[in-house]
Design a protein around this motif. Structure first.
Motif, PDB file in Angstrom:
ATOM      1  N   ALA A 269       0.823  -1.216   0.000  1.00 13.04           N
ATOM      2  CA  ALA A 269       0.000   0.000   0.000  1.00 13.04           C
ATOM      3  C   ALA A 269       0.854   1.262   0.000  1.00 13.04           C
ATOM      4  CB  ALA A 269      -0.944  -0.016   1.204  1.00 13.04           C
ATOM      5  N   ASP A 270       1.945   1.275   0.768  1.00 13.50           N
ATOM      6  CA  ASP A 270       2.765   2.486   0.826  1.00 13.50           C
ATOM      7  C   ASP A 270       3.362   2.818  -0.540  1.00 13.50           C
ATOM      8  OD1 ASP A 270       2.299   3.214   3.418  1.00 13.50           O
ATOM      9  OD2 ASP A 270       3.975   2.064   4.237  1.00 13.50           O
ATOM     10  N   ALA A 271       3.730   1.798  -1.301  1.00 12.18           N
ATOM     11  CA  ALA A 271       4.289   2.031  -2.641  1.00 12.18           C
ATOM     12  C   ALA A 271       3.210   2.590  -3.560  1.00 12.18           C
ATOM     13  CB  ALA A 271       4.851   0.721  -3.207  1.00 12.18           C
ATOM     14  N   MET A 272       1.976   2.041  -3.448  1.00  3.77           N
ATOM     15  CA  MET A 272       0.884   2.546  -4.272  1.00  3.77           C
ATOM     16  C   MET A 272       0.608   4.012  -3.942  1.00  3.77           C
ATOM     17  SD  MET A 272      -1.890  -0.547  -4.721  1.00  3.77           S
ATOM     18  CE  MET A 272      -2.345  -0.803  -3.005  1.00  3.77           C
ATOM     19  N   LEU A 273       0.530   4.290  -2.635  1.00  2.69           N
ATOM     20  CA  LEU A 273       0.194   5.645  -2.209  1.00  2.69           C
ATOM     21  C   LEU A 273       1.254   6.640  -2.666  1.00  2.69           C
ATOM     22  CD1 LEU A 273      -1.515   7.659  -0.673  1.00  2.69           C
ATOM     23  CD2 LEU A 273      -0.371   6.982   1.434  1.00  2.69           C
ATOM     24  N   ALA A 274       2.534   6.264  -2.528  1.00  2.00           N
ATOM     25  CA  ALA A 274       3.613   7.191  -2.884  1.00  2.00           C
ATOM     26  C   ALA A 274       3.555   7.558  -4.368  1.00  2.00           C
ATOM     27  CB  ALA A 274       4.965   6.574  -2.531  1.00  2.00           C
ATOM     28  N   ALA A 275       3.388   6.553  -5.218  1.00  5.98           N
ATOM     29  CA  ALA A 275       3.355   6.817  -6.663  1.00  5.98           C
ATOM     30  C   ALA A 275       2.119   7.639  -7.026  1.00  5.98           C
ATOM     31  CB  ALA A 275       3.362   5.489  -7.428  1.00  5.98           C
ATOM     32  N   PHE A 276       0.985   7.269  -6.416  1.00 13.74           N
ATOM     33  CA  PHE A 276      -0.268   7.980  -6.702  1.00 13.74           C
ATOM     34  C   PHE A 276      -0.157   9.451  -6.308  1.00 13.74           C
ATOM     35  CE2 PHE A 276      -4.399   9.578  -5.371  1.00 13.74           C
ATOM     36  CZ  PHE A 276      -5.195   9.275  -6.456  1.00 13.74           C
ATOM     37  N   ARG A 277       0.316   9.679  -5.088  1.00  5.43           N
ATOM     38  CA  ARG A 277       0.396  11.051  -4.579  1.00  5.43           C
ATOM     39  C   ARG A 277       1.345  11.908  -5.399  1.00  5.43           C
ATOM     40  NH1 ARG A 277       0.807  11.381   2.035  1.00  5.43           N
ATOM     41  NH2 ARG A 277      -1.304  12.161   2.270  1.00  5.43           N
ATOM     42  N   THR A 278       2.453  11.315  -5.806  1.00  3.58           N
ATOM     43  CA  THR A 278       3.448  12.098  -6.552  1.00  3.58           C
ATOM     44  C   THR A 278       2.871  12.550  -7.897  1.00  3.58           C
ATOM     45  OG1 THR A 278       5.244  10.895  -5.493  1.00  3.58           O
ATOM     46  CG2 THR A 278       5.770  12.040  -7.562  1.00  3.58           C
ATOM     47  N   HIS A 279       2.272  11.623  -8.617  1.00  8.04           N
ATOM     48  CA  HIS A 279       1.753  11.998  -9.933  1.00  8.04           C
ATOM     49  C   HIS A 279       0.526  12.903  -9.804  1.00  8.04           C
ATOM     50  CE1 HIS A 279       1.161  11.983 -14.179  1.00  8.04           C
ATOM     51  NE2 HIS A 279       0.028  11.296 -14.136  1.00  8.04           N
ATOM     52  N   GLN A 280      -0.311  12.663  -8.770  1.00  4.83           N
ATOM     53  CA  GLN A 280      -1.455  13.553  -8.534  1.00  4.83           C
ATOM     54  C   GLN A 280      -0.952  14.980  -8.278  1.00  4.83           C
ATOM     55  OE1 GLN A 280      -3.544  13.066  -4.811  1.00  4.83           O
ATOM     56  NE2 GLN A 280      -5.390  14.099  -5.547  1.00  4.83           N
ATOM     57  N   ALA A 281       0.078  15.107  -7.445  1.00  3.44           N
ATOM     58  CA  ALA A 281       0.626  16.421  -7.118  1.00  3.44           C
ATOM     59  C   ALA A 281       1.187  17.096  -8.372  1.00  3.44           C
ATOM     60  CB  ALA A 281       1.713  16.281  -6.053  1.00  3.44           C
ATOM     61  N   TRP A 282       1.920  16.330  -9.179  1.00  2.00           N
ATOM     62  CA  TRP A 282       2.503  16.874 -10.415  1.00  2.00           C
ATOM     63  C   TRP A 282       1.400  17.428 -11.318  1.00  2.00           C
ATOM     64  CZ3 TRP A 282       7.130  17.980 -12.610  1.00  2.00           C
ATOM     65  CH2 TRP A 282       7.146  18.153 -14.012  1.00  2.00           C
ATOM     66  N   GLN A 283       0.352  16.646 -11.509  1.00  5.07           N
ATOM     67  CA  GLN A 283      -0.726  17.092 -12.391  1.00  5.07           C
ATOM     68  C   GLN A 283      -1.501  18.262 -11.780  1.00  5.07           C
ATOM     69  OE1 GLN A 283      -3.119  13.716 -13.937  1.00  5.07           O
ATOM     70  NE2 GLN A 283      -1.859  14.038 -15.763  1.00  5.07           N
ATOM     71  N   ALA A 284      -1.696  18.239 -10.455  1.00  5.31           N
ATOM     72  CA  ALA A 284      -2.426  19.334  -9.804  1.00  5.31           C
ATOM     73  C   ALA A 284      -1.677  20.651 -10.001  1.00  5.31           C
ATOM     74  CB  ALA A 284      -2.618  19.033  -8.311  1.00  5.31           C
ATOM     75  N   TRP A 285      -0.345  20.589  -9.888  1.00  7.16           N
ATOM     76  CA  TRP A 285       0.436  21.816 -10.073  1.00  7.16           C
ATOM     77  C   TRP A 285       0.429  22.244 -11.535  1.00  7.16           C
ATOM     78  CZ3 TRP A 285       1.478  25.484  -6.933  1.00  7.16           C
ATOM     79  CH2 TRP A 285       2.392  26.491  -7.296  1.00  7.16           C
TER      80      TRP A 285
END
Lengths: 535, 535
Positions: A382-398
């Motif tokens: 789960a931690d690996a899923m969350l890390a990848a998800f959050r990073t790309h979500q943040a990139w796109q949000a910015w």
């Protein structure tokens, strides 16, 4: 009965109320003292005039508070009651040491309020043992809605959604209205839409009306449901609980019965979390299945359109209208069976996700699913899923909002502003790595899940309380995103069904409703709602 | 405390509530019986479970009802309570024969309600002596508003009206919105306005925001404030009273504190009457002084724009903004002096108008004006004024709306439909005669009044109750129009000041607030408000 003035000549009693009925000695003096304490916001005096102990009651439209301490905390937090005068005071003596006092009040802002108090005498002191306070209602609750009408936008057709009013999240274009996206500066810079978003029109074409435009977390970048600009929508079923976000206003509106349907979005849980916190049915649709024209994006690789309802039948009908042709994909080919048909869908659980849950949440999940036949699937960490998800979500949000945020300093505030600041620091290399990880994770998830319906809690806790500290809220957020990101990464649809409940337990987990989440194969949206409704 | 289920296993008790606290014998059975009676709308059972006599209380957001008979009448009229289940029931025994029961309810339509009841035992029967019922608030009150927002339309400037929200009568064009005029078929045929009416823009240019679009009587052709299509706005200060119309929704919104200003129209009293019935300050402006573009007309020879407020200072500032240059006409030339300056304005009364009033209304007027120095003026016979006014108003109303009404059979209903039918039968000859009479009456009125400020009641009664029969309402309407038509015929401005009160008296006149009306010379609008504020 003797009708006369209250404490004649006492200049400190607000208003010039008429007293109806006979009052026992000392009661009116105590009643007047409480009214003055209220006017002066004198906490110590109010505390002294309420009976001590855990059984004292105070209710108002926000809920019933039980216990002297809870009532004290509420008074200390509100910083002053609305100013009012008294018009009529009805006294009914119940016993030598007890009387009911019902008062009609005239708040300074207009209208009439009503207050019922049970007074008891302990020794020589009269004290309130129970109070029920009803101020006149406001025009509407601006924490929940930005605009609301009867209807705001009429139906453009007739069909399965006739008579349903929709609370549209303030991210969608609504003809004639601007889009606020939870940020006043965004609203100011917005022009009235000439055409409603396709998602809105699909609902009104099926007979729904737009009831109003409902509040959202700032730019939808949160799952808490708090908004510092115009206030946090109340949780309709958990007094003091956060509503869940970012489809916060729509969820509260539906849970309060102020709308039948909520139209929102779900990037990382923004439909499933408010559904879970407020005991609603919620659907996050298959990524890409519903057009997103006229919608303010957050992270397009994960953004989906979603729905909320109190009734699963209405949710299924609305899903069918929203998805159009895309909604029927799985109904004919047997990959997800209609409820009642044989063989039924395969239900799956992921032990690693469940083992990380707080004990009370795990117990609620186990209790609610014990009767179901499930297979176990092994998912990526789960931690690996969350890390990848959050990073790309943040990139796109910015990518979506960074330039606007930099051009409007101070427009976005609080924890969402911090999240955008963190997003601005994600490097292109980090995002590339996250995308690569996501592709691999998605393949592994699809492989593990196949056509099964994954069961998990919709959130890792019941609604946190508004007074929880930032660290506790952050922890709740991360724990929930570990669960919600499975649908995000795979683009799968997910239903949150209001079938679980977290009980109060020694580990201090919050109690309240909890959603049972079903994640299904892409395109199974309508079948998924129908399957959830049979559980 | 013992917490346990209520009447375990009783399938007739809705919900599965948890009882907190010890209940005396028989109380929970009676409580359950009342809940079942409510569910079944069993009036006889509910009556039997409420204590008999004039002191029994039942309050809800619409007001406090006093007496068993009044409570029975209310229940008989409502035809069923909203369905609900019980969640938590807190019992506090007060005496051997008395207990307070506080219940959290879950209405079927969503949200949480709260109910407090005082139960007493008389012999073996437990009965409710006082009840306070609080259902969850609706999104907004569609009897008062059609659309409401935070704000609906932002300010277009800044100035004397900063921070004031306006309830715009649904006769004015509001940018982006259609006009309903109190008739659903009118709304359906309307297109969203591309530009707000000048009257609206003058207020937003001065810093006001549009809070929402408020209900009106059908095509504004009434002074009662009732609307059969979407319900009658409640009177904010008289439980069960009509709100007054046709600026009904705006008046209720302002009186409830849901808006600071009401923007409306006054042809035959449509500002003055709701101001009078609900204790507000109201201004009917000089005929022709405010542009009427973007406004649905009724009878252009009498139609004026008007304002409502709780505060006379705000009313004066809003009047100045609304009138622009026209508002200052009388301030410099001494014809109407500023309050406090010498000589003050001449105040006048018309004995013939006052002698026709009901005794209680006459007494209220005399009480409220006893301290003022007044001169007596002789005006034309009131019946002659009313006849000419009504005939030409009807002629113009049919000229404006007759073709549309004939093309939309059934669109306008009830007493307003009857009024239009009567209007359709006014002949051209009758109208010519009425116009001639009006010209003569106007000359005689202007001659008699000059620059004096005429004092009279704003209406011939306090708010009639919604349950009064048609004949009584008609009589109240005619009596009021005899007073209001003086300003109508002369085009003079009029202020209604909430300074009088009709008391309950043996002649069965309704009690409640009553406006003191000041009719001033044309163009004296702002000075008139300021003069009224000094009384």
């Amino acid at each position: 009965m003797s009708d006369g003035p209250l404490v004649p000549g006492d200049p400190l009693v607000p208003g010039d109320p008429v007293v109806h009925g006979d009052a026992p000695a000392g009661l009116l003096a105590a009643f007047g003292a409480y009214e003055r304490a209220l006017t002066d916001d004198d906490l110590a005096a109010m505390d002294a005039l309420f009976a001590p102990g855990p059984g004292t009651l105070r209710g108002d439209p926000a809920g019933l508070l039980v216990g002297h301490g809870t009532i004290h905390d509420f008074r200390a937090a509100r910083r002053g009651a609305p100013r009012r005068v008294l018009l009529d005071v009805h006294v009914r003596q119940v016993a030598p040491d007890a009387a009911l006092v019902v008062a009609v009040t005239a708040p300074e802002r207009g209208g009439r309020g009503l207050q019922t108090q049970l007074w008891r005498r302990a020794g020589v002191r009269w004290q309130v043992e129970a109070a029920h306070v009803a101020p006149p209602p406001a025009a509407f609750d601006p924490r929940v809605w930005r605009v609301v009408g009867d209807p705001l936008v009429p139906a453009t057709g007739s069909g399965a959604l006739d008579g349903a009013g929709v609370a549209v999240k303030d991210l969608f274009a609504v003809e004639g209205h601007r889009v606020g996206a939870g940020v006043p500066a965004h609203l100011e810079g917005s022009r009235p839409a000439t055409r409603s978003a396709s998602a809105v029109r699909r609902l009104t074409d099926a007979g729904a009306t737009v009831r109003g435009i409902a509040r959202t977390d700032q730019l939808a970048y949160s799952i808490a449901g708090a908004n510092p600009h115009h206030g946090t929508p109340p949780n309709a079923v958990v007094p003091g609980g956060l509503p869940g976000g970012s489809t916060s206003g729509s969820a509260t509106a539906v849970a309060l019965g102020e709308a039948e349907l909520g139209l929102g979005t779900d990037t990382a849980g923004s439909i499933r979390v408010p559904a879970s916190y407020q005991g609603l049915w919620g659907l996050r649709t298959t990524h890409g299945a519903v057009p997103t024209d006229g919608l303010v994006p957050l992270a397009p690789d994960f953004d989906t359109v979603g729905l909320l309802a109190r009734d699963p039948g209405l949710l299924a009908r609305a899903a069918a209208a929203l998805l159009g042709d895309a909604g029927e994909r799985y109904l004919g080919d047997g990959r997800v069976a209609r409820p009642g048909s044989a063989p039924g869908p395969t239900l799956a659980v992921a032990p690693a996700l469940l083992d990380a849950l707080a004990p009370a949440v795990r117990a609620a999940f186990d209790d609610g699913t014990r009767h179901l036949e499930v297979v176990r699937v092994e998912l990526p960490v789960a931690d690996a899923m969350l890390a990848a998800f959050r990073t790309h979500q943040a990139w796109q949000a910015w990518e979506q909002h960074g330039a606007w945020i930099e051009a409007h300093p101070g427009a976005v505030v609080g924890d969402v502003a911090e999240r955008f600041r963190a997003a601005s620091r994600v490097s292109a290399a980090e995002d590339r790595a996250a995308r690569r990880a996501l592709a691999g994770l998605r393949a592994r998830l699809d492989d593990a899940l196949g056509d099964a319906l994954l069961l998990l809690p919709s959130a890792a806790s019941a609604a946190p309380r508004a007074w929880h500290d930032a660290a506790r809220l952050d922890e709740a957020r991360a724990a929930t995103l570990r669960l919600t990101c499975v649908a995000g990464i795979t683009g799968r649809p997910a239903v949150s069904a209001p079938l679980l409940r977290v009980a109060t337990v020694p580990d201090a987990a919050t109690d309240g409703p909890l959603g049972l989440c079903l994640v299904g194969p892409q395109g199974s949206d309508v079948a998924l709602v129908e399957a959830a409704a049979t559980l």
